[in-house]
Write a protein that holds these residues in place. Structure first.
Motif, PDB file in Angstrom:
ATOM      1  N   TYR A  46       0.806  -1.215   0.000  1.00  0.00           N
ATOM      2  CA  TYR A  46       0.000   0.000   0.000  1.00  0.00           C
ATOM      3  C   TYR A  46       0.845   1.275   0.000  1.00  0.00           C
ATOM      4  O   TYR A  46       0.325   2.359  -0.189  1.00  0.00           O
ATOM      5  CB  TYR A  46      -0.984  -0.017   1.176  1.00  0.00           C
ATOM      6  N   ASP A  50      -2.843   2.190  -3.805  1.00  0.00           N
ATOM      7  CA  ASP A  50      -3.903   2.329  -2.804  1.00  0.00           C
ATOM      8  C   ASP A  50      -4.841   1.126  -2.775  1.00  0.00           C
ATOM      9  O   ASP A  50      -5.609   0.966  -1.844  1.00  0.00           O
ATOM     10  CB  ASP A  50      -4.675   3.634  -2.987  1.00  0.00           C
ATOM     11  N   SER A  51      -4.774   0.266  -3.816  1.00  0.00           N
ATOM     12  CA  SER A  51      -5.646  -0.906  -3.858  1.00  0.00           C
ATOM     13  C   SER A  51      -5.176  -1.854  -4.968  1.00  0.00           C
ATOM     14  O   SER A  51      -4.373  -1.480  -5.823  1.00  0.00           O
ATOM     15  CB  SER A  51      -7.091  -0.488  -4.142  1.00  0.00           C
ATOM     16  N   LYS A  52      -5.710  -3.053  -4.931  1.00  0.00           N
ATOM     17  CA  LYS A  52      -5.439  -4.023  -6.000  1.00  0.00           C
ATOM     18  C   LYS A  52      -5.974  -3.481  -7.322  1.00  0.00           C
ATOM     19  O   LYS A  52      -5.367  -3.667  -8.383  1.00  0.00           O
ATOM     20  CB  LYS A  52      -6.097  -5.365  -5.647  1.00  0.00           C
ATOM     21  N   GLU A  53      -7.112  -2.781  -7.264  1.00  0.00           N
ATOM     22  CA  GLU A  53      -7.696  -2.196  -8.475  1.00  0.00           C
ATOM     23  C   GLU A  53      -6.761  -1.185  -9.128  1.00  0.00           C
ATOM     24  O   GLU A  53      -6.735  -1.055 -10.352  1.00  0.00           O
ATOM     25  CB  GLU A  53      -9.049  -1.554  -8.167  1.00  0.00           C
TER      26      GLU A  53
END
Length: 196
Positions: A46, A50-53
């Motif tokens: 992280y 900010d995300s896997k997406e």
């Protein structure tokens, strides 16, 4: 705060994640698996994303930007046959550079296309289709291509044919990208029927 996109470490993480997404599927791959593959703790990922997406977004947007750049350049050709040939060559080169992103789209299209974050996918796919259809229609209207050619059907067939061989070049003794492109173009423009 995330790492800048031009960071070498970030690019390495995107590449590792892309391989996992292609192998396991985007939804089935966890942040922990990506971190484990990178040899870092899950929380450390992280620091970069900010995300896997965000990782999926980076892979898919880079792929589509590359595809569209080649298509837009090819569409400047005034000869529809030459434009189609350039599209095929550009597609094959781009697909081989972005195998993970292509596999992600093929395996998880329903998921990505339902997410607002990935709304650009539908826009890009429409532009890709329209580029093909415009060239095929122009070729039909000028008499270069057959009068009964269905541009949308032809596009769908050719698109799917182009997507398949990206995995062939990974096999031992497989054809090169140039051999695949040349074979497809011969089939497309000359057919398989022997000429008298």
């Amino acid at each position: 705060m995330t790492t800048p996109k031009n960071s070498g470490r970030r690019a390495h993480l995107v590449s590792l994640a892309g391989d996992l997404f292609a192998e396991k599927g985007f939804r089935a791959t966890t942040v922990r698996e990506i971190a484990d593959a990178a040899g870092i703790l899950s929380g450390s990922l992280y620091h970069h994303f900010d995300s896997k997406e965000s990782i999926g977004d980076e892979l898919l947007s880079a792929f589509l930007d590359d595809v569209l750049a080649g298509y837009r350049e090819a569409a400047t050709d005034t000869d529809p046959r030459a434009a189609i040939e350039r599209i095929v060559r550009s597609s094959t080169a781009t697909l081989s550079r972005h195998r993970a992103a292509l596999t992600m789209l093929q395996n998880d299209w329903a998921y990505f296309s339902a997410q607002p974050r990935f709304g650009y996918l539908r826009t890009a796919m429409k532009e890709i289709e329209q580029t093909w259809v415009d060239q095929l229609t122009r070729g039909r209207e000028t008499g270069l291509f057959r009068a009964d050619l269905d541009p949308r059907l032809t596009y769908r067939l050719l698109r799917d044919i182009l997507w398949i061989p990206t995995s062939w070049s990974q096999s031992k003794g497989a054809w090169t990208n140039d051999e695949i492109v040349d074979g497809l173009l011969r089939l497309l423009f000359d057919g398989i029927t022997a000429r008298p």
